[in-house]
Scaffold this motif. Structure first.
Motif, mmCIF file in Angstrom:
data_model
loop_
_atom_site.group_PDB
_atom_site.id
_atom_site.type_symbol
_atom_site.label_atom_id
_atom_site.label_comp_id
_atom_site.label_asym_id
_atom_site.label_seq_id
_atom_site.Cartn_x
_atom_site.Cartn_y
_atom_site.Cartn_z
ATOM 1 N N PHE A 44 0.892 -1.199 -0.079
ATOM 2 C CA PHE A 44 0.026 0.097 -0.027
ATOM 3 C C PHE A 44 0.986 1.113 0.156
ATOM 4 N N VAL A 45 1.924 1.341 0.950
ATOM 5 C CA VAL A 45 2.886 2.479 0.944
ATOM 6 C C VAL A 45 3.591 2.488 -0.303
ATOM 7 N N ALA A 46 3.886 1.420 -0.915
ATOM 8 C CA ALA A 46 4.682 1.636 -2.127
ATOM 9 C C ALA A 46 3.812 1.801 -3.397
ATOM 10 N N ALA A 47 2.736 1.781 -3.398
ATOM 11 C CA ALA A 47 1.825 1.914 -4.527
ATOM 12 C C ALA A 47 1.910 3.257 -5.253
ATOM 13 N N PRO A 48 2.084 4.426 -4.564
ATOM 14 C CA PRO A 48 2.566 5.614 -5.440
ATOM 15 C C PRO A 48 3.762 5.347 -6.306
ATOM 16 N N LEU A 49 4.813 4.804 -5.658
ATOM 17 C CA LEU A 49 6.014 4.500 -6.650
ATOM 18 C C LEU A 49 5.808 3.452 -7.404
ATOM 19 N N VAL A 128 -1.316 13.181 -1.970
ATOM 20 C CA VAL A 128 -1.043 14.524 -2.721
ATOM 21 C C VAL A 128 0.419 14.343 -3.114
ATOM 22 N N VAL A 129 1.206 14.604 -2.119
ATOM 23 C CA VAL A 129 2.740 14.858 -2.183
ATOM 24 C C VAL A 129 3.481 13.843 -2.901
ATOM 25 N N LEU A 130 3.073 12.616 -2.384
ATOM 26 C CA LEU A 130 4.095 11.468 -2.879
ATOM 27 C C LEU A 130 3.963 11.324 -4.652
ATOM 28 N N PRO A 131 2.602 11.143 -4.995
ATOM 29 C CA PRO A 131 2.429 10.975 -6.420
ATOM 30 C C PRO A 131 2.982 12.156 -7.378
ATOM 31 N N SER A 152 14.250 -0.941 0.978
ATOM 32 C CA SER A 152 14.684 0.043 2.207
ATOM 33 C C SER A 152 14.865 1.291 1.868
ATOM 34 N N SER A 153 15.456 1.756 0.571
ATOM 35 C CA SER A 153 15.607 3.218 0.721
ATOM 36 C C SER A 153 14.116 3.776 0.261
ATOM 37 N N TYR A 154 13.314 3.199 -0.264
ATOM 38 C CA TYR A 154 12.141 3.698 -0.470
ATOM 39 C C TYR A 154 11.267 4.018 0.992
ATOM 40 N N LEU A 155 11.524 3.028 1.756
ATOM 41 C CA LEU A 155 10.954 3.078 2.886
ATOM 42 C C LEU A 155 11.211 4.267 3.587
ATOM 43 N N GLY A 156 12.714 4.144 4.121
ATOM 44 C CA GLY A 156 13.025 5.469 4.632
ATOM 45 C C GLY A 156 12.554 6.808 3.945
ATOM 46 N N PHE A 157 12.492 6.885 2.703
ATOM 47 C CA PHE A 157 12.139 8.127 2.091
ATOM 48 C C PHE A 157 10.953 8.465 2.380
#
Length: 246
Positions: A44-49, A128-131, A152-157
């Protein structure tokens, strides 16, 4: 320190320890409930990426243990965020006996609004911001490059952005408390507005990843929330120290 004072101090320490233990237990219970869905939460958190990755790209793990520990780490943070209302309730229960009646009437809505604003900041960042940020970064690279971000890098970001926006959205509450306590006034804050504009961008620079887009997307809401805080703070004034408990 007299014996009654010492006994009272120890009683406060015991109560503080008990409330800390309850808060930790709440986080642990929420984590245990959510841990089964750790991979789904990360998805779910990675969906915007993932929505902005090229068709032939996917996320990777550069560490052998990352596929196991990264979703667990995210789930722990989600458990903490989800337990914030209970944690604040424990804080309130600890400090409430020492407050005046008018202070209780003031702080209850502030605690509730601080929780809603924190969650609102995270939601604003996610939807809003992540997309916007990810669309910019995934589309700016050369065509010969294949984007394969590390999990891991994306999670930290993402966590850094979530935390930054959650804290930034507390600005109206902070302004209301400062004005209500008499530490400052709305007139004084209005006079300092040019410095606050610069300060918002400086704070955004430290709270967000090192790119102008993320910093601007944080600084602008901070300035709008500052103006909202001034409007709300106008309804409150410093209370007289002569007021007694009711």
């Amino acid at each position: 320190m007299s014996e009654p004072q010492q006994s009272g101090f120890i009683a406060h320490l015991v109560e503080l320890r008990n409330r800390l233990m309850r808060s930790l237990l709440c986080v642990l219970l929420v984590f245990v409930v959510l841990v089964y869905f750790a991979n789904d939460i990360y998805a779910f958190v990675a969906a915007p990426l993932l929505a902005h990755l090229p068709a032939n790209s996917q996320m990777i793990a550069t560490d052998v243990t990352a596929p196991f520990f990264t979703p667990f780490k995210l789930t722990l943070f989600v458990a903490i965020f989800a337990a914030i209302p209970f944690i604040l309730h424990q804080v309130w229960s600890f400090i409430a006996p020492g407050l005046y009646q008018h202070e209780k009437r003031m702080l209850i809505p502030i605690l509730l609004s601080s929780v809603l604003l924190f969650y609102g900041g995270i939601a604003f960042c996610y939807f809003v911001v992540l997309p916007i940020v990810l669309s910019f970064f995934t589309g700016i690279g050369p065509e010969v490059m294949t984007l394969t971000p590390d999990i891991s890098s994306y999670l930290g970001f993402a966590l850094k952005l979530f935390f930054a926006f959650g804290i930034a959205f507390e600005i109206p509450v902070a302004i209301m408390l400062l004005c209500w306590s008499g530490a400052t006034t709305t007139a004084s804050l209005k006079q300092k507005r040019p410095y606050i504009v610069v300060g918002a961008f400086v704070v955004a620079m430290f709270l967000t990843p090192p790119d102008v887009l993320s910093q601007t997307l944080l600084a602008l809401p901070m300035l709008l929330l500052f103006e909202l805080g001034l409007i709300l703070a106008a309804f409150y004034s410093a209370k007289s120290p002569q007021e007694e408990k009711q």
